[in-house]
Structure formats: structure tokens, C-alpha cells
Design a protein around this motif. Structure first.
Motif, PDB file in Angstrom:
ATOM      1  N   UNK A 175       0.825  -1.210   0.000  1.00  0.00           N
ATOM      2  CA  UNK A 175       0.000   0.000   0.000  1.00  0.00           C
ATOM      3  C   UNK A 175       0.858   1.258   0.000  1.00  0.00           C
ATOM      4  N   UNK A 176       1.907   1.259   0.802  1.00  0.00           N
ATOM      5  CA  UNK A 176       2.782   2.423   0.834  1.00  0.00           C
ATOM      6  C   UNK A 176       3.502   2.597  -0.502  1.00  0.00           C
ATOM      7  N   UNK A 177       3.919   1.511  -1.108  1.00  0.00           N
ATOM      8  CA  UNK A 177       4.539   1.607  -2.427  1.00  0.00           C
ATOM      9  C   UNK A 177       3.567   2.105  -3.480  1.00  0.00           C
ATOM     10  N   UNK A 178       2.295   1.740  -3.323  1.00  0.00           N
ATOM     11  CA  UNK A 178       1.268   2.184  -4.260  1.00  0.00           C
ATOM     12  C   UNK A 178       1.016   3.677  -4.139  1.00  0.00           C
ATOM     13  N   UNK A 179       0.868   4.170  -2.901  1.00  0.00           N
ATOM     14  CA  UNK A 179       0.431   5.554  -2.685  1.00  0.00           C
ATOM     15  C   UNK A 179       1.585   6.550  -2.671  1.00  0.00           C
ATOM     16  N   UNK A 247     -10.685   8.890   2.089  1.00  0.00           N
ATOM     17  CA  UNK A 247     -10.345   9.708   3.255  1.00  0.00           C
ATOM     18  C   UNK A 247     -11.241   9.408   4.456  1.00  0.00           C
ATOM     19  N   UNK A 248     -12.295   8.646   4.257  1.00  0.00           N
ATOM     20  CA  UNK A 248     -13.102   8.196   5.390  1.00  0.00           C
ATOM     21  C   UNK A 248     -12.414   7.057   6.147  1.00  0.00           C
ATOM     22  N   UNK A 249     -11.372   6.466   5.546  1.00  0.00           N
ATOM     23  CA  UNK A 249     -10.655   5.330   6.128  1.00  0.00           C
ATOM     24  C   UNK A 249      -9.404   5.846   6.837  1.00  0.00           C
ATOM     25  N   UNK A 250      -9.299   5.668   8.163  1.00  0.00           N
ATOM     26  CA  UNK A 250      -8.125   6.183   8.885  1.00  0.00           C
ATOM     27  C   UNK A 250      -6.811   5.551   8.428  1.00  0.00           C
ATOM     28  N   UNK A 251      -6.850   4.295   7.986  1.00  0.00           N
ATOM     29  CA  UNK A 251      -5.630   3.659   7.485  1.00  0.00           C
ATOM     30  C   UNK A 251      -5.153   4.347   6.220  1.00  0.00           C
ATOM     31  N   UNK A 252      -6.085   4.669   5.330  1.00  0.00           N
ATOM     32  CA  UNK A 252      -5.699   5.401   4.124  1.00  0.00           C
ATOM     33  C   UNK A 252      -5.105   6.750   4.485  1.00  0.00           C
ATOM     34  N   UNK A 253      -5.721   7.459   5.409  1.00  0.00           N
ATOM     35  CA  UNK A 253      -5.224   8.780   5.775  1.00  0.00           C
ATOM     36  C   UNK A 253      -3.791   8.699   6.302  1.00  0.00           C
ATOM     37  N   UNK A 254      -3.499   7.637   7.050  1.00  0.00           N
ATOM     38  CA  UNK A 254      -2.136   7.469   7.568  1.00  0.00           C
ATOM     39  C   UNK A 254      -1.161   7.192   6.432  1.00  0.00           C
ATOM     40  N   UNK A 255      -1.548   6.320   5.509  1.00  0.00           N
ATOM     41  CA  UNK A 255      -0.678   6.033   4.367  1.00  0.00           C
ATOM     42  C   UNK A 255      -0.450   7.283   3.521  1.00  0.00           C
ATOM     43  N   UNK A 256      -1.522   8.025   3.258  1.00  0.00           N
ATOM     44  CA  UNK A 256      -1.440   9.167   2.339  1.00  0.00           C
ATOM     45  C   UNK A 256      -0.549  10.276   2.879  1.00  0.00           C
ATOM     46  N   UNK A 257      -0.405  10.363   4.215  1.00  0.00           N
ATOM     47  CA  UNK A 257       0.425  11.404   4.821  1.00  0.00           C
ATOM     48  C   UNK A 257       1.834  10.923   5.158  1.00  0.00           C
ATOM     49  N   UNK A 283       1.838  17.260   0.358  1.00  0.00           N
ATOM     50  CA  UNK A 283       2.117  16.781   1.713  1.00  0.00           C
ATOM     51  C   UNK A 283       3.178  17.645   2.388  1.00  0.00           C
ATOM     52  N   UNK A 284       4.165  18.105   1.638  1.00  0.00           N
ATOM     53  CA  UNK A 284       5.268  18.867   2.210  1.00  0.00           C
ATOM     54  C   UNK A 284       5.032  20.381   2.180  1.00  0.00           C
ATOM     55  N   UNK A 285       4.243  20.851   1.209  1.00  0.00           N
ATOM     56  CA  UNK A 285       4.230  22.282   0.925  1.00  0.00           C
ATOM     57  C   UNK A 285       2.895  22.986   1.174  1.00  0.00           C
ATOM     58  N   UNK A 286       1.876  22.256   1.580  1.00  0.00           N
ATOM     59  CA  UNK A 286       0.572  22.906   1.777  1.00  0.00           C
ATOM     60  C   UNK A 286       0.144  22.729   3.226  1.00  0.00           C
ATOM     61  N   UNK A 287      -0.026  23.810   3.963  1.00  0.00           N
ATOM     62  CA  UNK A 287      -0.450  23.697   5.361  1.00  0.00           C
ATOM     63  C   UNK A 287      -1.793  22.982   5.477  1.00  0.00           C
ATOM     64  N   UNK A 288      -1.850  22.012   6.354  1.00  0.00           N
ATOM     65  CA  UNK A 288      -3.091  21.271   6.555  1.00  0.00           C
ATOM     66  C   UNK A 288      -3.328  20.170   5.546  1.00  0.00           C
ATOM     67  N   UNK A 289      -2.319  19.834   4.742  1.00  0.00           N
ATOM     68  CA  UNK A 289      -2.492  18.799   3.716  1.00  0.00           C
ATOM     69  C   UNK A 289      -2.870  17.464   4.340  1.00  0.00           C
ATOM     70  N   UNK A 290      -3.761  16.761   3.682  1.00  0.00           N
ATOM     71  CA  UNK A 290      -4.173  15.419   4.102  1.00  0.00           C
ATOM     72  C   UNK A 290      -3.656  14.341   3.166  1.00  0.00           C
ATOM     73  N   UNK A 291      -3.080  14.750   2.043  1.00  0.00           N
ATOM     74  CA  UNK A 291      -2.558  13.777   1.083  1.00  0.00           C
ATOM     75  C   UNK A 291      -3.416  13.710  -0.165  1.00  0.00           C
ATOM     76  N   UNK A 292      -3.156  12.718  -0.978  1.00  0.00           N
ATOM     77  CA  UNK A 292      -3.893  12.553  -2.230  1.00  0.00           C
ATOM     78  C   UNK A 292      -3.147  11.641  -3.169  1.00  0.00           C
ATOM     79  N   UNK A 293      -3.211  11.935  -4.476  1.00  0.00           N
ATOM     80  CA  UNK A 293      -2.559  11.059  -5.463  1.00  0.00           C
ATOM     81  C   UNK A 293      -2.289  11.833  -6.737  1.00  0.00           C
TER      82      UNK A 293
END
Length: 425
Positions: A175-179, A247-257, A283-293
Motif C-alpha cells: 500500500x505504501x509503495x502504491x500511494x 479519506x473516510x478510512x483512517x488507514x488510508x489517511x495514515x498512508x497518504x500522509x 504533503x510537504x508544501x501545503x499547510x493542513x495537507x491530508x494527502x492525495x494522489x
């Protein structure tokens, strides 16, 4: 008594002979669908603010399927436009090179604005979000699996984590390699693991089924990774539905960040471990970023999904068909997020439908209970009835037949009443 019986028969004939309103079933069905409404008139498309991108050599884009009017209005009538849709009085959105985009509230589901929200486009690697939304609940992150040579069957030069055939990795590592690195071989392995007996093909089928469950009716996956395939499409609106599920999944949110992680060594294969970093600069440059793809193919060009939180408000942006100059995809996404955060909380031009809402709306109503036939009436052949119903004028024929029968029964009933009142000798 004869007049009264005849009047009753005429009423029955009139009711039976009344033709059904054309399309009534469809209207009733749409009324039950809070996710879909039929536009009353085609609005005039307002041009989207566009940034001028340098000329590039690009592959011809695939021909999308014909637009379905019902799919165009999922989430609201205002979203059925190839142009710009924003709330009244909203500031002009930033100029971007994306051919379509959408900004929505992850929590309330309000769509704040968009450009061609329901226009078909190819997804590239943002399709991996659909894989994540589908398979995260199915797979144990601590399970150790062996990567196969079939998993590594990806387009030469396309993004990969560096997994080895025969290597043993935890599902969480995949999953981490994917995201983080958009690994296409990781996508193949995860689709295979979650696809059951049919392997990766079963995984893609599950992705399409889940997309429909979410209401992402314009999304069709052909590959689990987002590598181009014939008939593979999505829309900015659909991507927002998929991102909301992720983003409703806490595991995804952890991976994405996650900013970086380590791919473990494969000692049995003589391979050392190595580190990978998150490619999403939000993730690095936007305050409050939650991640994405992020995503890119020659057909799709640059695609992007990103989310951020500000003052207790979580927004998501999706964009398709972008060019990286004058701004890269994540930068265009960041500019649109800034625009969305400036809007009032109550602003909106539509909504993201809830998971399963489309399924409920399209469930046919249970059949009406059968009305018992009068005593002594001859049985009706279902084969004969079906044949009659298919002929032109069949409705009028059936109505007249039923009406005449009703008149005859009424007359017989009246005669029986008169006979019962005669004195018996």
C-alpha cells in the motif's frame, strides 16, 4: 337496477381504457432518486478560466462513451455542464490548465464548484484511489505475500516501487509503495490478492462494482493501476466520490500522509532494502495537507487528487487533463483548494451522493399483489397475454374486452336480482 349496473360497467370501462401516461414509470423512478434529477433545460456553458499551457506533443485521446443524461446530473442539475459552475457571488476560480476539475467538502459532501464535473476523461494513476477504496477493507495489512512475475507485467518505463519477483512483502508495504511511489506492480499484486479466484481480473471487476456503489457511474476501470486501457474513463465528480471514500478510512489517511518508508531487503534474493518518498508535494508544501494522489500518462496527461484541512473544514480537489506548466498538477490543486476555503461554508452548487444511494434509488419496487379473478372466469394464458401486449393497439383491445365483460357481468347480476324478487309458486 339495470341502469345502475350499466353505469357501474361504464365507469369500469372508462377506468380500464384510460391510457397510461408515457414515461410515468421513469418519472416515478427519478422521483425516488435523490441523487439524480432531470434537467429542465440545457444551461449555457460558461467558459472555465484557463491558463495558457505550452504546446506539447501528446497522444490522441481515446473516444469517450456517449454521455448519459441521468449520469450527467448525479449530484444536481447544475453539474450537467461542460463549462464552469460556481455559487452565485463566488470569486472567479484560479486559471488552471486542467480540462475538468471539482472542489468539494469531504464532510458535508457539498460540491463548491467545478469545470465540466461530469465530462469523461482518462484517470492515469489517480485510479489507484479506487483500488484503495475497494481493497483496503478486504486485505490484512500484516499479511506477508509473495510477489509473482505476473505482478511485474507493467508497461516499460512506467512507475514502479522496485518489488522483486519471488520477494516477500507485507501488504502494508504494498500500500505504501502504491500511494507514495505509484507502483504499478504493487497495484497488480493488491488487485490479485483482493480479486479472489479470478486474481487481478477479479480485482478490477470488484473496483467497477464498488465505483457503481459509490455512485461513480462514469468510472470504468480496465487496469488496477490506471495504466491506459481501452474503455477506461472517469470524471472529476466521480474522483471526488472515490476520494471521499478513501479519506473516510483512517488507514488510508495514515498512508497518504506518510512522507517516507523503507522497502525491506530480500535476503533470499540477495537484494538490499531501500527508502522511498511520497511523490505528492502537497504533503510537504501545503499547510493542513491530508494527502492525495498524482497521475500521468500520455493519454490522460496530468491528473491529481488532493485534500486539506483548514479551520475544521476538509476539502478535496480533483483535476484531469492538466499540463505541468505554468503550474504542476499539485500546484493547480492547491490553488483550487485556496479558492474553495475562501467560500462560505454554506456555499454549494450540488452534492456528493452517499455510498449506496444509487443502489437504493435504482431498486425496483416490489410487485403489486395479484387481484384474484372472478369465480368461474377462464384462466388467462401468460404467453397469450404477453403476445397481445406487444401488438400495436393492444392496450385499447384489452380495455374494450375487459369493459364488455364487465357490462355482461353487470347485466347478468341485474337479471339474477330481478329473478330473486319474483314470487315463487
Amino acid at each position: 337496477m339495470r341502469v345502475r349496473a350499466f353505469s357501474v360497467a361504464v365507469v369500469v370501462l372508462a377506468i380500464v381504457a384510460t391510457p397510461a401516461t408515457p414515461g410515468m414509470a421513469a418519472v416515478t423512478d427519478r422521483a425516488a432518486m435523490s441523487s439524480v434529477s432531470t434537467p429542465t433545460a440545457a444551461p449555457v456553458a460558461v467558459p472555465c478560466p484557463k491558463a495558457v499551457a505550452p504546446k506539447v506533443t501528446r497522444s490522441p485521446r481515446p473516444t469517450p462513451p456517449p454521455s448519459d443524461p441521468e449520469h450527467q446530473v448525479v449530484g444536481g442539475d447544475l453539474l450537467a455542464t461542460p463549462g464552469l459552475v460556481v455559487p452565485p457571488g463566488a470569486p472567479v476560480p484560479p486559471k488552471v490548465t486542467a480540462t475538468s476539475w471539482l472542489v468539494a467538502d469531504l464532510d458535508t459532501g457539498a460540491v463548491l464548484g467545478g469545470c465540466g464535473p461530469h465530462e469523461y476523461a482518462t484517470p492515469a494513476s489517480v485510479q489507484k484511489l479506487l483500488l484503495a477504496a475497494t481493497m483496503l477493507p478486504r486485505l490484512d495489512p500484516q499479511q506477508v505475500i509473495r510477489v509473482t512475475r505476473e505482478d511485474l507485467d507493467i508497461a516499460p518505463g512506467s512507475s514502479a516501487v522496485g518489488l522483486l519477483p519471488g520477494g516477500r512483502y507485507r501488504v502494508e508495504t504494498l500500500w505504501l509503495g502504491l500511494l507514495l511511489q505509484s507502483g504499478n506492480e504493487a497495484a497488480n499484486a493488491l488487485a490479485r490478492l483482493g480479486g479472489g479466484p479470478d486474481g487481478a481480473a477479479g480485482g478490477v471487476r470488484a473496483m467497477n462494482e464498488y465505483a457503481r456503489h459509490l455512485g461513480a457511474l462514469q468510472t470504468h476501470a480496465v487496469t488496477p493501476s490506471g495504466l491506459d486501457g481501452p474503455g477506461q474513463f472517469t470524471s472529476a465528480y466521480d474522483l471526488a466520490l472515490i476520494a471521499r471514500a478513501c479519506f473516510a478510512d483512517p488507514t488510508f489517511r495514515r498512508y497518504a500522509l506518510t512522507e517516507r518508508t523503507r522497502i525491506p531487503a530480500q535476503r533470499g534474493l540477495g537484494a538490499r532494502g531501500f527508502q522511498i518518498q511520497n511523490e505528492n508535494q502537497l504533503v510537504y508544501r501545503y499547510p493542513g495537507a491530508l494527502g492525495g494522489k498524482t497521475g500521468f500518462t500520455d493519454y490522460a496527461r496530468h491528473t491529481y487528487v488532493g485534500a486539506a484541512e483548514r479551520d475544521g473544514r476538509r476539502l478535496v480537489v480533483t483535476l484531469l487533463g492538466a499540463e505541468p506548466r505554468p503550474q504542476r498538477g499539485w500546484e493547480q490543486g492547491a490553488a483550487l483548494l485556496d479558492w474553495g476555503f475562501r467560500l462560505p461554508r454554506e456555499a454549494g452548487v450540488g452534492r456528493l451522493v452517499e455510498p449506496g444511494e444509487w443502489d437504493v434509488a435504482r431498486t425496483p419496487a416490489p410487485p403489486s399483489p395479484a387481484v384474484p379473478a372472478p369465480a368461474g372466469a377462464p384462466p388467462v394464458s401468460s404467453t397469450t397475454s404477453a403476445a397481445v401486449d406487444d401488438r400495436p393497439g393492444a392496450g385499447l383491445f384489452v380495455a374494450l374486452t375487459v369493459g364488455v365483460s364487465a357490462i355482461a357481468l353487470a347485466v347478468v347480476a341485474a337479471r339474477r336480482v330481478r329473478a330473486s324478487r319474483r314470487p315463487r309458486g
